[in-house]
Design an enzyme around this catalytic site. Structure first.
Site, PDB file in Angstrom:
ATOM      1  N   HIS A 121      -8.852  -6.358   3.604  1.00 33.94           N
ATOM      2  CA  HIS A 121      -8.555  -5.648   4.840  1.00 33.94           C
ATOM      3  C   HIS A 121      -9.895  -5.314   5.459  1.00 33.94           C
ATOM      4  O   HIS A 121     -10.555  -4.351   5.058  1.00 33.94           O
ATOM      5  CB  HIS A 121      -7.753  -4.362   4.576  1.00 33.94           C
ATOM      6  CG  HIS A 121      -6.289  -4.573   4.684  1.00 33.94           C
ATOM      7  ND1 HIS A 121      -5.373  -3.551   4.596  1.00 33.94           N
ATOM      8  CD2 HIS A 121      -5.574  -5.703   4.929  1.00 33.94           C
ATOM      9  CE1 HIS A 121      -4.156  -4.048   4.749  1.00 33.94           C
ATOM     10  NE2 HIS A 121      -4.243  -5.348   4.950  1.00 33.94           N
ATOM     11  N   TRP A 147       0.853  -1.195   0.000  1.00 37.34           N
ATOM     12  CA  TRP A 147       0.000   0.000   0.000  1.00 37.34           C
ATOM     13  C   TRP A 147       0.889   1.244   0.000  1.00 37.34           C
ATOM     14  O   TRP A 147       1.862   1.315   0.761  1.00 37.34           O
ATOM     15  CB  TRP A 147      -0.926   0.040   1.222  1.00 37.34           C
ATOM     16  CG  TRP A 147      -1.615   1.369   1.299  1.00 37.34           C
ATOM     17  CD1 TRP A 147      -2.552   1.847   0.446  1.00 37.34           C
ATOM     18  CD2 TRP A 147      -1.351   2.416   2.245  1.00 37.34           C
ATOM     19  NE1 TRP A 147      -2.906   3.129   0.800  1.00 37.34           N
ATOM     20  CE2 TRP A 147      -2.185   3.495   1.891  1.00 37.34           C
ATOM     21  CE3 TRP A 147      -0.503   2.549   3.351  1.00 37.34           C
ATOM     22  CZ2 TRP A 147      -2.197   4.696   2.609  1.00 37.34           C
ATOM     23  CZ3 TRP A 147      -0.513   3.732   4.058  1.00 37.34           C
ATOM     24  CH2 TRP A 147      -1.358   4.796   3.694  1.00 37.34           C
ATOM     25  N   GLU A 187      -2.931  -2.600  -2.729  1.00 36.63           N
ATOM     26  CA  GLU A 187      -4.114  -2.066  -2.047  1.00 36.63           C
ATOM     27  C   GLU A 187      -4.434  -0.656  -2.552  1.00 36.63           C
ATOM     28  O   GLU A 187      -3.598   0.240  -2.466  1.00 36.63           O
ATOM     29  CB  GLU A 187      -3.857  -2.032  -0.524  1.00 36.63           C
ATOM     30  CG  GLU A 187      -5.040  -1.512   0.285  1.00 36.63           C
ATOM     31  CD  GLU A 187      -4.750  -1.487   1.783  1.00 36.63           C
ATOM     32  OE1 GLU A 187      -3.569  -1.630   2.177  1.00 36.63           O
ATOM     33  OE2 GLU A 187      -5.703  -1.308   2.567  1.00 36.63           O
ATOM     34  N   LYS A 228      -6.878   2.947  -2.763  1.00 35.18           N
ATOM     35  CA  LYS A 228      -7.519   3.825  -1.795  1.00 35.18           C
ATOM     36  C   LYS A 228      -8.139   4.991  -2.536  1.00 35.18           C
ATOM     37  O   LYS A 228      -7.611   5.442  -3.549  1.00 35.18           O
ATOM     38  CB  LYS A 228      -6.462   4.319  -0.799  1.00 35.18           C
ATOM     39  CG  LYS A 228      -7.022   5.045   0.400  1.00 35.18           C
ATOM     40  CD  LYS A 228      -6.005   5.100   1.524  1.00 35.18           C
ATOM     41  CE  LYS A 228      -6.509   5.968   2.653  1.00 35.18           C
ATOM     42  NZ  LYS A 228      -5.684   5.889   3.847  1.00 35.18           N
ATOM     43  N   HIS A 278     -11.738   1.962   2.022  1.00 38.73           N
ATOM     44  CA  HIS A 278     -11.031   2.653   0.939  1.00 38.73           C
ATOM     45  C   HIS A 278     -11.875   2.987  -0.287  1.00 38.73           C
ATOM     46  O   HIS A 278     -11.347   3.172  -1.380  1.00 38.73           O
ATOM     47  CB  HIS A 278      -9.814   1.828   0.511  1.00 38.73           C
ATOM     48  CG  HIS A 278      -8.721   1.877   1.521  1.00 38.73           C
ATOM     49  ND1 HIS A 278      -7.425   1.514   1.244  1.00 38.73           N
ATOM     50  CD2 HIS A 278      -8.729   2.272   2.812  1.00 38.73           C
ATOM     51  CE1 HIS A 278      -6.680   1.668   2.323  1.00 38.73           C
ATOM     52  NE2 HIS A 278      -7.453   2.117   3.296  1.00 38.73           N
TER      53      HIS A 278
HETATM   54  C1  RNT Z   1      -4.030   2.586   4.852  1.00 42.68           C
HETATM   55  C2  RNT Z   1      -4.149   1.168   4.483  1.00 42.68           C
HETATM   56  C3  RNT Z   1      -3.070   0.259   5.010  1.00 42.68           C
HETATM   57  C4  RNT Z   1      -2.696   0.524   6.448  1.00 42.68           C
HETATM   58  C5  RNT Z   1      -1.822  -0.518   7.095  1.00 42.68           C
HETATM   59  C6  RNT Z   1      -1.198  -0.034   8.342  1.00 42.68           C
HETATM   60  O1  RNT Z   1      -5.136   3.333   4.561  1.00 42.68           O
HETATM   61  O2  RNT Z   1      -5.393   0.666   4.852  1.00 42.68           O
HETATM   62  O3  RNT Z   1      -3.440  -1.053   4.819  1.00 42.68           O
HETATM   63  O4  RNT Z   1      -3.826   0.698   7.252  1.00 42.68           O
HETATM   64  O5  RNT Z   1      -0.918  -0.989   6.201  1.00 42.68           O
HETATM   65 ZN    ZN Z   2      -5.726  -1.422   4.656  1.00 48.71          ZN
END
Ligand code: RNT
Ligand code: ZN
Length: 411
Positions: free
Chosen positions: A284, A183, A224, A226, A260
């Site tokens: 997540h 991420w 990941e 967002k 996200h």
């Molecule tokens: C951040 C992401 C990420 C973090 C962690 C700590 O918005 O969700 O996954 O929360 O890696």
């Molecule tokens: Zn996350």
């Protein structure tokens, strides 16, 4: 067993609708949840104790008891896991390296995590991993691997490459695949002129990071996305389209974080689409309250919907379930226990549904029965099955665990 009587009643009731509670328990027993280490110390880590949390994520609260050393964090994790049924995994971030050496993120090696691996072996826990591309002076500009600055970009590329080696080491040593999640907080606070250039740089950087082939037996990798972060409200390089496109074209996974997306979008509806195009998926599981606030996961409608999406159509086998919440305003061990047990409860509820029967009703176009039955099933006694499962697994039944946590606060 003190939960036997309630369980017998529940078993009979579920049997009447064609659900085998023993089978449901067996299935739940096999599910490993990836418990996020960062709930234990408010995402601080041990490498740079003086650094502030940055990258658009925040913890609020100053409840006493934050773990300050790797030993303390491991002890807290052990305690939390002793109140959660089943065998699970712990997800580490790179900043949780356990070493006295003064090293930076672009110098990390597997040996800096040896103590974690020894601990995981001893406790029969799996390990997952995350490069830490935030809370660092090299990410102060708001950009990491999509930065236009060659030095910044190279630093983070090197960190990510090294993270892959650490993940591979975890997978090899522990005999179970380490899920590695990438991420990046990269983005602009205000409206950019060029929306393409950072994304092109991120694409090239990722290709370089993943250029070395690593056996997926040891590590499976996810990107990941967002929608926005604090301080990056107008533009995020790693958007949903970017990450999904990247994963599909490069045979990687995406990580869907519940916080996200736009507030009316839910990841429970995304799972079945994504898995038509990727081999596997990482979640997540989190609880966004008005924004990506990372509240502790509760047994709410979306958590149940996530579990149903996974269980009803067999997508669970292709999904890694990770937790991602960090609340510093309550006891941090309790936060782990509440969130993880809730994830398990949601899965159990989904296992206790006669899903084939419901699917047949839907195919028949009998939407009246669909609504009537899914509503009635909500008040079936899943709690009695959960209690029995907890007792059978040797962990506290119902809220018994809270006493233990409260007692530990007094020591
Ligand atoms: C951040 C992401 C990420 C973090 C962690 C700590 O918005 O969700 O996954 O929360 O890696
Ligand atoms: Zn996350």
């Amino acid at each position: 067993m003190k939960t036997q009587e309630g369980y017998n009643y529940a078993r009979r009731l579920y049997a009447e609708i064609g659900v085998d509670t023993e089978e449901a328990i067996k299935r739940l027993q096999d599910i490993k949840i990836s418990v996020q280490c960062w709930q234990g110390d408010d995402v601080r880590g041990f490498l740079f104790k003086e650094n502030q949390l940055s990258g658009g994520i925040q913890t609020t609260g100053n409840y006493p008891g934050r773990a300050e050393t790797p030993d303390e964090l491991r002890e807290d994790l052990e305690f939390a896991l002793s109140m959660i049924p089943g065998k699970h995994k712990v997800s580490l971030h790179a900043i949780y390296a356990d070493t006295d050496e003064k090293i930076d993120l672009d110098q990390l090696e597997p040996r800096h995590f040896k103590k974690w691996v020894d601990w995981a072996k001893k406790n029969e826990i799996g390990l997952d991993f995350n490069p830490t591309c935030f809370s660092h002076k090299m990410s102060d500009s708001g950009f990491t691997i999509s930065s236009a600055d060659d030095d910044i970009r190279s630093f983070w590329i090197e960190h990510c490459k090294r993270s892959r080696k650490i993940a591979e080491y975890f997978g090899r040593e522990l005999g179970q695949t380490c899920v590695t999640n990438f991420w990046f907080p990269d983005g602009y606070k205000d409206i950019p002129v060029d929306r393409e250039a950072p994304r092109r740089r991120m694409l090239e950087a990722l290709d370089e990071i993943f250029s070395e082939k690593i056996d997926e037996k040891y590590t499976m990798e996810a990107v990941e996305s967002k929608v926005f972060g604090i301080g990056a409200e107008s533009y995020t390089t790693g958007s949903n389209e970017f990450c999904l496109g990247y994963a599909v074209s490069r045979d990687k996974m995406v990580c869907l974080d519940a916080g996200h997306f736009h507030p009316t979008e839910v990841i429970s509806d995304k799972i079945s689409s994504v898995l038509l195009f990727t081999k596997k998926l990482l979640l997540h599981v989190s609880r966004p309250v008005r924004w990506d606030s990372d509240h502790v996961v509760i047994l709410d409608d979306e958590l149940n919907a996530i579990a149903q999406s996974l269980v009803r159509t067999g997508l669970l086998d292709r999904t890694y379930i990770g937790l991602d919440f960090f609340d510093a305003s309550i006891n941090r061990i309790a936060a782990w226990v509440i969130g993880t047990r809730n994830m398990q409860k949601a899965l159990l509820r989904a296992f206790l549904e006669p899903s084939d029967k419901l699917k047949a009703i839907e195919l028949d176009g009998d939407y009246t029965s669909r609504l009537a039955l899914t509503e009635e099933y909500k008040s079936y006694p899943f709690g009695a099955v959960w209690d029995y499962f907890c007792e059978k697994s040797g962990v506290p039944v119902r809220e018994e665990w809270l006493d233990k946590v409260k007692k530990s606060e007094k020591i």
